[in-house]
Design a protein around this motif. Structure first.
Motif, PDB file in Angstrom:
ATOM      1  N   HIS A   1       5.574  -0.695  -5.848  1.00 27.45           N
ATOM      2  CA  HIS A   1       4.967  -1.705  -6.353  1.00 27.45           C
ATOM      3  C   HIS A   1       5.840  -2.958  -7.014  1.00 27.45           C
TER       4      HIS A   1
ATOM      5  N   LYS B   1      -3.377   6.532   4.087  1.00 26.46           N
ATOM      6  CA  LYS B   1      -2.924   5.220   4.039  1.00 26.46           C
ATOM      7  C   LYS B   1      -3.184   4.318   5.155  1.00 26.46           C
TER       8      LYS B   1
ATOM      9  N   ILE C   1       0.603  -6.461   5.315  1.00 25.61           N
ATOM     10  CA  ILE C   1       0.511  -5.112   4.518  1.00 25.61           C
ATOM     11  C   ILE C   1       1.738  -4.513   4.639  1.00 25.61           C
TER      12      ILE C   1
ATOM     13  N   VAL D   1      -1.661  -1.555  -3.913  1.00 25.76           N
ATOM     14  CA  VAL D   1      -2.579  -0.576  -3.900  1.00 25.76           C
ATOM     15  C   VAL D   1      -2.049   1.009  -3.678  1.00 25.76           C
ATOM     16  N   CYS D   2      -2.996   1.717  -4.283  1.00 19.37           N
ATOM     17  CA  CYS D   2      -2.221   3.255  -4.156  1.00 19.37           C
ATOM     18  C   CYS D   2      -3.216   4.111  -3.521  1.00 19.37           C
ATOM     19  N   VAL D   3      -3.195   4.615  -2.427  1.00 20.31           N
ATOM     20  CA  VAL D   3      -4.131   5.792  -1.828  1.00 20.31           C
ATOM     21  C   VAL D   3      -3.977   7.101  -2.192  1.00 20.31           C
TER      22      VAL D   3
ATOM     23  N   ILE E   1      -6.021   1.207   5.887  1.00 18.59           N
ATOM     24  CA  ILE E   1      -5.609   0.084   6.396  1.00 18.59           C
ATOM     25  C   ILE E   1      -6.235  -0.225   7.889  1.00 18.59           C
TER      26      ILE E   1
ATOM     27  N   GLU F   1       3.180  -0.712   4.104  1.00 17.08           N
ATOM     28  CA  GLU F   1       2.583   0.771   3.971  1.00 17.08           C
ATOM     29  C   GLU F   1       3.973   1.662   3.721  1.00 17.08           C
TER      30      GLU F   1
ATOM     31  N   VAL G   1       0.969  -1.239   0.100  1.00 17.70           N
ATOM     32  CA  VAL G   1       0.076   0.070  -0.135  1.00 17.70           C
ATOM     33  C   VAL G   1       0.945   1.233   0.130  1.00 17.70           C
ATOM     34  N   SER G   2       0.558   2.187  -1.099  1.00 21.58           N
ATOM     35  CA  SER G   2       1.449   3.440  -1.080  1.00 21.58           C
ATOM     36  C   SER G   2       0.539   4.506  -1.523  1.00 21.58           C
TER      37      SER G   2
END
Lengths: 332, 231
Positions: free
Chosen positions: B102, B14, B89, B109-111, B18, B91, B6-7
């Protein structure tokens, strides 16, 4: 699916048919020189070092362009018409069954009532997610009496639901006209100019105070913002279902606002405790402890009181206007 | 073990996203590990620990945060595996917009948040453009139309991704996002995997601690701006 002709014919022709390709490429930091060469040729001659600087690979660009074209072509296709939305009950927070099966049709208004935290948002979310027993409530949603395609869940082009939330802030630094124009462009509407003018005109009919097309959106009052968003939702959004979270006390003509959405044949669900809006609805869902506890169908006795409520409301509105124009209220 | 990266830009939400997903996963009795990467300081590990998940914190300090990430992530996966996590996960913040954590075959996942402005999606590189899932946050603060415009701008730069709106405060949408996490990549090790995109490189005198400004101090991989005015 790959659209070979678009890649092979001269770039001038491809861009004439699909002007948004240029915008797509520029959003990756690429500039297009229009020529008689093909799109394929253009992509082939891109310098790999330039692409690396832009954080891009040829494969990824190709894949994205294909996906993008598929999405844009899908936007042009008309939506399947939605004739009904059915909510099949699940359980409340204590696990008790809801015993509800409810079918909503375009042009109908359903009000959702219940205290904060009772589960109104969960119901709206179940609809938006087109739940199939896979959410905490176990509810199921049918469209046109059938289990719908799960594409509704993730589609950004064809969203099932447009949600008008309580907050109406804008962060974009644009005028009202530019803002609606940008929204229209993102939806690929035909003759956007006309549509934008129509939306601004309708919004002004709803708003208590008039605003001009060149008013920055960040300078709109709460009522003006709501009016603009309701008009926008009615005429720009293709989503057949409108979810509205409380439009009371917003300085807009609520009745006209609701009628605008009904006229555009949307299925309207509205969380509200406003008596006028509640009586204008076709039914009320009472939410308690996470479940639909009761469905109240609109009845004539209640509806007869609507006129009185509207008179009371108009009286208050007149007082509001007097305060606004600097009068005093010694005489009511 | 299911593993996801997740980035997203700093302060995009983020950690909140999460945390909401963790709540939904815990309701399904899964054991979860989180690796939090940051630069100088973070207290988010305490937020995760409070949820009762396994946390590992990595601060890159004087190193490039993304190079630090890629040199450590394999060890993190082994750590998660040894601790019998069902989900791991990672972050990490994308600070320069050109880097991205990635990894090929690992769910990415991109936030990104609605308040960052309509031109932001095009300014972010592979972190957004190569993600499988894009989560858009802070939608409750802006209007429906602005949400739609923002989502269409994201769609333009990553048309293949699943795009979801999540409210990190109330958790609206988190349940739905969790159902995507359940089909995330299932792996034992990262050995042999590759990054989706190379990381920005420098290797110049400043990487080695040089602080003085001036041509004579610049050696290695240095690139100059074009100062000629466009005529």
């Amino acid at each position: 699916m790959r659209h070979e002709t678009l890649y092979q014919q001269p770039l001038t022709a491809t861009l004439a048919e699909h002007p948004y390709i240029e915008d797509f490429l520029s959003s990756f930091g690429l500039t297009v020189t229009v020529s008689n060469n093909s799109l394929e040729h253009y992509l082939d001659q891109l310098n790999p070092d330039l692409l690396e600087d832009l954080g891009l690979s040829r494969e990824q660009l190709n894949r994205s362009l294909d996906d993008f074209l598929n999405g844009m072509l899908a936007l042009r296709k008309p939506l399947d018409k939605i004739e009904s939305l059915t909510i099949i009950g699940g359980r409340n927070k204590s696990g008790e069954e809801e015993h509800v099966e409810l079918t909503l049709q375009p042009g109908e208004v359903t009000c959702i009532v219940g205290p904060t935290g009772s589960g109104k948002s969960r119901l709206l979310a179940d609809i938006e997610w087109v739940a199939q027993g896979d959410t905490p409530t176990g509810r199921r949603i049918l469209i046109n009496d059938q289990v719908p395609d799960s594409q509704w869940r993730f589609s950004t082009e064809h969203k099932l639901v447009a949600q008008l939330s309580q907050n109406m802030n804008f962060v974009m630094d644009l005028t009202a006209e530019e803002f609606i124009q940008m929204h229209a462009e993102s939806r690929l509407v035909t003759n956007p100019q006309e549509k934008v003018a129509h939306i601004l005109e309708q919004a002004n009919l709803l708003a208590g105070e008039q605003f001009r097309p060149d008013t920055p959106v960040t300078a709109l009052s709460g009522g003006q913002s709501r009016a603009l968003m309701i008009a926008d939702m009615a005429f720009l959004s293709k989503s057949p279902i409108a979810l509205i979270d409380e439009i009371e006390n917003a300085g807009i003509d609520r009745k006209k606002a609701l009628n605008l959405l009904i006229r555009e044949e949307k299925i309207v669900l509205m969380a509200t405790h406003d008596p006028i809006l509640a009586l204008m609805g076709d039914r009320r869902l009472v939410i308690k402890n996470g479940g639909i506890a009761k469905v109240i169908e609109a009845n004539e006795t209640e509806r007869r009181n609507l006129q009185r409520l509207e008179e009371m409301d108009n009286q208050l509105l007149a007082l509001r206007n007097r305060i606004r124009s600097g009068e005093t209220l010694e005489q009511l | 073990m299911r593993f996801l990266t997740v980035s997203g830009p700093p302060s995009s939400g983020k950690t909140s996203v999460i945390l909401r997903v963790i709540e939904a996963l815990q309701a399904r009795r899964h054991k979860i590990g989180v690796v939090k990467f940051d630069c100088l300081l973070t207290d988010d590990d305490a937020l995760y620990a409070k949820k009762g998940v396994l946390v590992k914190k990595g601060l890159s300090g004087a190193l490039c945060p993304d190079h630090y990430f890629v040199s450590n992530i394999e060890g993190c996966v082994t750590w998660g595996k040894e601790n019998d996590c069902d989900y791991l996960i990672s972050e990490s913040a994308g600070l320069c917009n050109r880097c991205s954590p990635h990894i090929n075959d690992i769910t990415a996942v991109c936030v990104i948040d609605n308040l960052s402005g309509v031109n932001t999606p095009r300014k972010i590189g592979p972190m957004l453009k190569s993600a499988d899932i894009v989560v858009i946050t802070k939608g409750d603060i802006v209007s429906q139309a602005e949400r739609e415009v923002f989502a269409s701008r994201v769609k333009q730069v990553n048309p293949g991704a699943v795009i979801m709106n999540i409210n990190g405060i109330t958790g609206q949408g988190a349940f739905e996002l969790t159902s995507l996490f359940e089909s995330a990549s299932d792996i034992d090790t990262l050995k042999g995997k590759t990054l989706r995109f190379s990381m920005p490189a420098a290797l110049c005198s400043y990487c080695l601690g040089e602080t003085r400004i001036g041509e004579e101090y610049q050696t290695g991989n240095v690139r100059k701006m074009d100062m000629e005015d466009n005529k």
